[in-house]
Scaffold this motif. Sequence first.
Motif, mmCIF file in Angstrom:
data_model
loop_
_atom_site.group_PDB
_atom_site.id
_atom_site.type_symbol
_atom_site.label_atom_id
_atom_site.label_comp_id
_atom_site.label_asym_id
_atom_site.label_seq_id
_atom_site.Cartn_x
_atom_site.Cartn_y
_atom_site.Cartn_z
ATOM 1 N N ASN B 175 -20.245 -8.265 0.415
ATOM 2 C CA ASN B 175 -20.439 -8.017 -1.012
ATOM 3 C C ASN B 175 -19.323 -7.162 -1.604
ATOM 4 O OD1 ASN B 175 -22.758 -9.512 -1.027
ATOM 5 N ND2 ASN B 175 -24.096 -7.756 -0.614
ATOM 6 N N ALA B 176 -18.731 -6.312 -0.765
ATOM 7 C CA ALA B 176 -17.646 -5.461 -1.268
ATOM 8 C C ALA B 176 -16.325 -6.206 -1.309
ATOM 9 C CB ALA B 176 -17.524 -4.214 -0.401
ATOM 10 N N GLY B 177 -16.307 -7.384 -0.742
ATOM 11 C CA GLY B 177 -15.071 -8.183 -0.764
ATOM 12 C C GLY B 177 -13.969 -7.598 0.087
ATOM 13 N N ILE B 178 -14.354 -7.004 1.216
ATOM 14 C CA ILE B 178 -13.343 -6.348 2.049
ATOM 15 C C ILE B 178 -12.721 -7.361 3.015
ATOM 16 C CG2 ILE B 178 -12.976 -4.604 3.855
ATOM 17 C CD1 ILE B 178 -15.061 -2.902 2.408
ATOM 18 N N VAL B 179 -11.399 -7.363 3.018
ATOM 19 C CA VAL B 179 -10.656 -8.187 3.976
ATOM 20 C C VAL B 179 -9.735 -7.267 4.755
ATOM 21 C CG1 VAL B 179 -10.713 -10.231 2.479
ATOM 22 C CG2 VAL B 179 -8.772 -8.670 2.360
ATOM 23 N N GLY B 180 -9.159 -7.809 5.824
ATOM 24 C CA GLY B 180 -8.224 -7.006 6.615
ATOM 25 C C GLY B 180 -7.027 -6.635 5.765
ATOM 26 N N LEU B 181 -6.804 -5.337 5.566
ATOM 27 C CA LEU B 181 -5.756 -4.909 4.644
ATOM 28 C C LEU B 181 -4.409 -4.734 5.336
ATOM 29 C CD1 LEU B 181 -7.788 -2.369 2.485
ATOM 30 C CD2 LEU B 181 -7.246 -4.735 1.988
ATOM 31 N N ASN B 205 -5.780 0.907 13.579
ATOM 32 C CA ASN B 205 -4.359 0.588 13.656
ATOM 33 C C ASN B 205 -3.585 1.390 12.600
ATOM 34 O OD1 ASN B 205 -1.830 -0.512 13.760
ATOM 35 N ND2 ASN B 205 -2.529 -2.649 13.765
ATOM 36 N N GLY B 206 -2.967 2.449 13.086
ATOM 37 C CA GLY B 206 -2.125 3.252 12.193
ATOM 38 C C GLY B 206 -0.655 3.094 12.564
ATOM 39 N N ALA B 207 -0.360 2.013 13.294
ATOM 40 C CA ALA B 207 1.023 1.768 13.717
ATOM 41 C C ALA B 207 1.678 0.871 12.670
ATOM 42 C CB ALA B 207 1.050 1.103 15.083
ATOM 43 N N CYS B 245 -7.560 5.860 17.657
ATOM 44 C CA CYS B 245 -6.693 5.702 16.502
ATOM 45 C C CYS B 245 -5.253 5.783 16.995
ATOM 46 C CB CYS B 245 -6.962 6.794 15.465
ATOM 47 S SG CYS B 245 -5.953 6.591 13.996
ATOM 48 N N ALA B 246 -4.525 4.675 16.854
ATOM 49 C CA ALA B 246 -3.152 4.616 17.353
ATOM 50 C C ALA B 246 -2.182 4.774 16.197
ATOM 51 C CB ALA B 246 -2.910 3.285 18.052
ATOM 52 N N ILE B 247 -1.302 5.751 16.340
ATOM 53 C CA ILE B 247 -0.326 6.012 15.275
ATOM 54 C C ILE B 247 1.063 6.069 15.902
ATOM 55 C CG2 ILE B 247 0.329 7.548 13.375
ATOM 56 C CD1 ILE B 247 -2.533 8.683 13.523
ATOM 57 N N GLU B 248 2.027 5.465 15.231
ATOM 58 C CA GLU B 248 3.393 5.470 15.751
ATOM 59 C C GLU B 248 3.984 6.874 15.675
ATOM 60 O OE1 GLU B 248 6.056 1.570 15.571
ATOM 61 O OE2 GLU B 248 5.420 2.269 13.615
ATOM 62 N N SER B 249 4.895 7.140 16.613
ATOM 63 C CA SER B 249 5.424 8.498 16.754
ATOM 64 C C SER B 249 6.299 8.920 15.573
ATOM 65 C CB SER B 249 6.237 8.602 18.043
ATOM 66 O OG SER B 249 7.254 7.618 18.027
ATOM 67 N N PHE B 307 -9.043 -2.483 13.468
ATOM 68 C CA PHE B 307 -9.082 -2.365 12.017
ATOM 69 C C PHE B 307 -7.871 -1.578 11.545
ATOM 70 C CE2 PHE B 307 -13.931 -2.836 11.467
ATOM 71 C CZ PHE B 307 -13.770 -4.185 11.183
ATOM 72 N N ASN B 308 -7.304 -2.030 10.456
ATOM 73 C CA ASN B 308 -6.238 -1.270 9.823
ATOM 74 C C ASN B 308 -6.816 0.000 9.194
ATOM 75 O OD1 ASN B 308 -4.747 -0.913 6.965
ATOM 76 N ND2 ASN B 308 -3.311 -1.488 8.562
#
Lengths: 358, 678, 187
Positions: B175-181, B205-207, B245-249, B307-308
């Motif tokens: 209903n919120a219309g959420i897609v992979g951003l 996914n914070g890379a 939560c993976a984040i690039e260096s 998830f992004n």
Amino acid sequence: MSLSPFSSSLSSPFAHSKHSIRALMLKVQLAALPALLVHIYLFGFGIVMQWLLALATLFVVEYTLLKLRKRPVLPFITDMSALITITGLVFCIPPGAPWWIIVSGTAFALIFGKHIYGGLGYNPFNPAMLGYAFLLISFPVQMTQWTLPAEVANHYITFSDAFYLIFTGVIPNVSVDIITSATPLGKLQTELSQGISAIESLAHTMPVAHDGYSSFHVIHLLFDLNSWEWLNIAFLIGGLWLLFTRSIRWQYPVGFLSSLGLMAFIFHSIDPSTYPPVDFILLSGGTMLAAFFIITDPVTSSTTPIGRFIFAFGIGVLVYTIRTWGIFPDGIAFAILLMNITVPLIDQYTQPRVYGHK
Amino acid sequence: MSKAPCNPSWFHTILHSILHPLVRASARVIAYLYPDAKRWQHRFNGGVYPQYHKSLSLQHPIKETLIPKQLILPIKLSAHQKIDLKVSVGDSVQKNQLLMAASKANKHGVIVPIHAPTSGIITAIKHTPLTHPSGLDALSIILEPDGKNQSLENALNINGQPPGEPQALKTILLNAGIVGLGGAGFPTYAKIPATQGQIQTLIINGAECEPFITCDDLLMQTQAAEVIQGAIMVAHALGTPKIVCAIESNKPAAIQAISHAAQHTIVTVQEVETVYPMGGEKQLLQELTGIEIPAKTHAIDSGLLVFNVATCAAIFKAVTQGEPLTQRLVTVTGLGLKIPYNMHALIGTPFSDLTELAQPKTPINYPLIMGGPMMGFKVKTNQVPVIKTTNCILANPPEPEQLTMPCIRCGECMEACPINLLPQQLFWHSQAHEFEKVEKLNVFDCIECGCCSYVCPSRIPLVQYYRHAKSAIKEQHAEQQAVELAKQRHEFRLARIEREKQERDARLKAKKEAVKQRKANAPEKSQPSKKSSATAAARAAAAKRAAASQKATGSSNTSQPSRASAREKAIETAKKQAAAQVGSKNTTNKDPNKNSKATAAKKAAAMAAAKRRAKQNQEHTDQEASTVPSSTQAPNSESNPKAPQAPTSAEEKRKKAIEAAKKRAAERKARQTQQETH
Amino acid sequence: MLSAIVIFVGLAVVFGLLLGYAAVRFKVEGNPVAKQIDDILPQTQCGQCGYPGCKPYAEALANEEADVNLCIPGGNEVMILISEITGLEPKPLDESAAEPKPKETAFIDEDVCIGCVLCIKECPVDAIVGATKLMHTVIQSECTGCEKCVPVCPVDCIEMRPPKPSLDTWQWPEPQNRPTMEEKKHE
């Protein structure tokens, strides 16, 4: 790596590394410089003359062929790939060979080794080696009479000497017989066939100065190396630089030298009197030139990592075989051409495992 | 879980789980001498190290949301999707109001709903260019904002309680219309599994590995709590025990903010190497777990869900505030802009409005790129709107094109490919249009990351070759299916015709026998009685057929007054055409209409040497004529079509039929000329 | 002399047996030729070859009764495939058919249609729906583009149209600047 995100191509990526064929070829050219200097130092200016002749032939042949094939001339003549071909060829032919040797060899290499298959990227055989094989088969006498190192011949070939030698076959006031002889490998092969053992033969190949002391002699005494070994070491240095700049892949020299060394080690251990030792094999003839500059030609070799190793390893085995039991003193050209044939097969069976596939 | 994930080889296990820190450290040192050693620091194959240019858009804080003059909300749909619009032109709407309803019971995929990004008036629903590399048009809702930005509170009508089971969460997400951003834009509703406990690890996914883009980085810095809480809600609903939560260096500020927000939660923060394409789902999973997702399966099948960060934040807003997805953080950057920035842009904002705000150095007369330089695409016009997957608008002025050189088989592409494909062989076969071989070389595993094209010293547009090959292969498959369908339908039709012919033969036989019997009973009978007897016989043989024939007779009597005016007109034109055809004696292809049937029949006999096809058509016509029951002499009977008739097999029969048809046609013509004179 | 004869006869026998065994052991149960041809024909069932459909043409080809160059929708590509399967000499197609035509499908102008069902009878794949005196329409997904319905329409209300471009059918264009192309072709 620089980013040039402006290419007007339709699809992503819109960024590009600074890799280009030209830069790659230039690096290879640059890496051959130490060997060129050593070559000039040892054998005189013959190679420079040969190189200039090859260059002139290159421009004529490339221009004519590109025009005939209706391809853009400028980008293809400046891609430097033909330059690598002639460099490979020039190092292989005797520095004092008559001018028509290098001219016909270059023309053959470029026309029948490259253009006839559709130009850069489409040739199945290494053009330089094809040209060399052509010369070796067609003109065996001229191709096996190598200029003696200066300290052996006791005459340093200057640029004008080289000019006379290449165009007229004689140098004023110098006997040509004194300054040329068979290469150590060729000599070894001849003498082995005459019943002289490898050890005796190699003892003769060591340079002996005609007049007691020269600076060359000192260096040789210090390192116990002959001129061919010096040349090979120069190639090795240039090749290592290419390896570090990732211009060539490690699989080629490692595969080639390991198989060649292995073969030499095995047979030398079996019968030292017939088979020369490992260091002689690795540092004689065009071994290092082949290992770093000739077999590394990506167009005519396998593309997969394992395939490259197999390709180089196969060349090593063949080189040893031809050197030891064949009729030619150095078998690098034939070994490479033979392995070129097997490349599609190697590629087929050495494909890497794709992500997510068993 | 259909298939077990590919286990990393023993070599990789040792190299990366035991020696990984050591390898990383030493690789970093060796990389000074041997640049290729950088690639030993991460677990997937290849990868590239482009210049990132991220500082461009990081210099400025997030800009205030722009409310443009008009918003374009494309209803991206495939040809077969049915849409359910909730508004019409002229309606005034409030922010977050539903404009187009969701539909999940669609065999052509889930349709996510569209909400109004701000308050205003619907001025048009028309076709506009899509934000898509094709630049094709699609139906779009045009919303003219009134600037008041009045919004509906709790537009999704939620109770504020985080859902405890997947279905409730899925409903909210739909209903919120959420897609992979992150880029693919796959509906999040469809991505998450329907049952609890299927996902062991949720990965945030914070890379953000694409050069230039900083929107995820800034989002993590500014909305770290929302990202973390959104992910925790998903984990709660799915019964997932672990979140990474993976984040690039290269994003230290984001790492700090997220680590702070993740304190005392089930979220662990992991720093990953800065290498492109670390942010790819498969690559990130391989980096974090060492697992390769088996071909033709999804991460979910291996118990992993990615998830992004922006998706997580959107989920948080939807679940806690009932707010649909109507805006997203967009990076507006590029070398052609003076003041690159990030903004929470409304979905539907035209690209050109956003780039104008960034003060272009030169007028933007070149195509903008949506997404980063590695995987983005050039838009066809710069007025296309921001869509949900627009993470970046890139304005890089064009540069003279580099000449493409031939492939020298250097293998750079293969070494850069994160999927371990053979790019140069794929290219070779794609160029030669040997698509079967391309498919065999696993082109559909290609993620189109662009590493191969990036490193190619010959500057071959490899990715474009693969994209073309992919779409061509898809079309080939579709064509094969169509051919198969056509074959089936043709065979079915032939079988049907054969069956009908047999039925008709049986009827004819019965009819003949009936006539014979009657002849025996009363040898000299007049025409009308013959007709009635024939009809009776037919009825006796096959009731259906007789009924049809009767109906035909009946309708032809009453047909003239009941015809629609359009049809009459059509007949009129037809007559005219027929006259013209008769005049020009050119009836090979244009089939004669009913008026000139007799002429055509004659011609067909005369033009025996004419094209075989034309003759066939003619034969069909003749057969039609012959199939008109000889007894029914009703006018215009051939305009009353019957079920398809079987071709008469015997040549003689047909000749007779032709003769009969000629006679009838002559009669008919006479009658019709009479009618016309009336 | 004798030994040579014996040796050669012996060899002949051995190889003959080997070949015979191989023929039995490795016998390939190949597709009948007609089926093979039918599989490569475009299945438009258009009848432009002079046969009532693709299968009859394939059968005629298998019996070597037909020319290889009759399939117009298939174009040169199919012609070459046919000649490869049948072993017949390839022949050029008629000039009219030499240009490959893009795939089109039939459209019926519903305002003009008089509902005569002639096209319905003509359609080889039953892709037209409609009834007597009711307007007809073409099921686009099932139309093969054979054009058989176009000439039979008495009011000329059927026309062939290329399919509308959509996201489903859109293709990435092939790169234009292909390597080693003719000199400056892309300029």
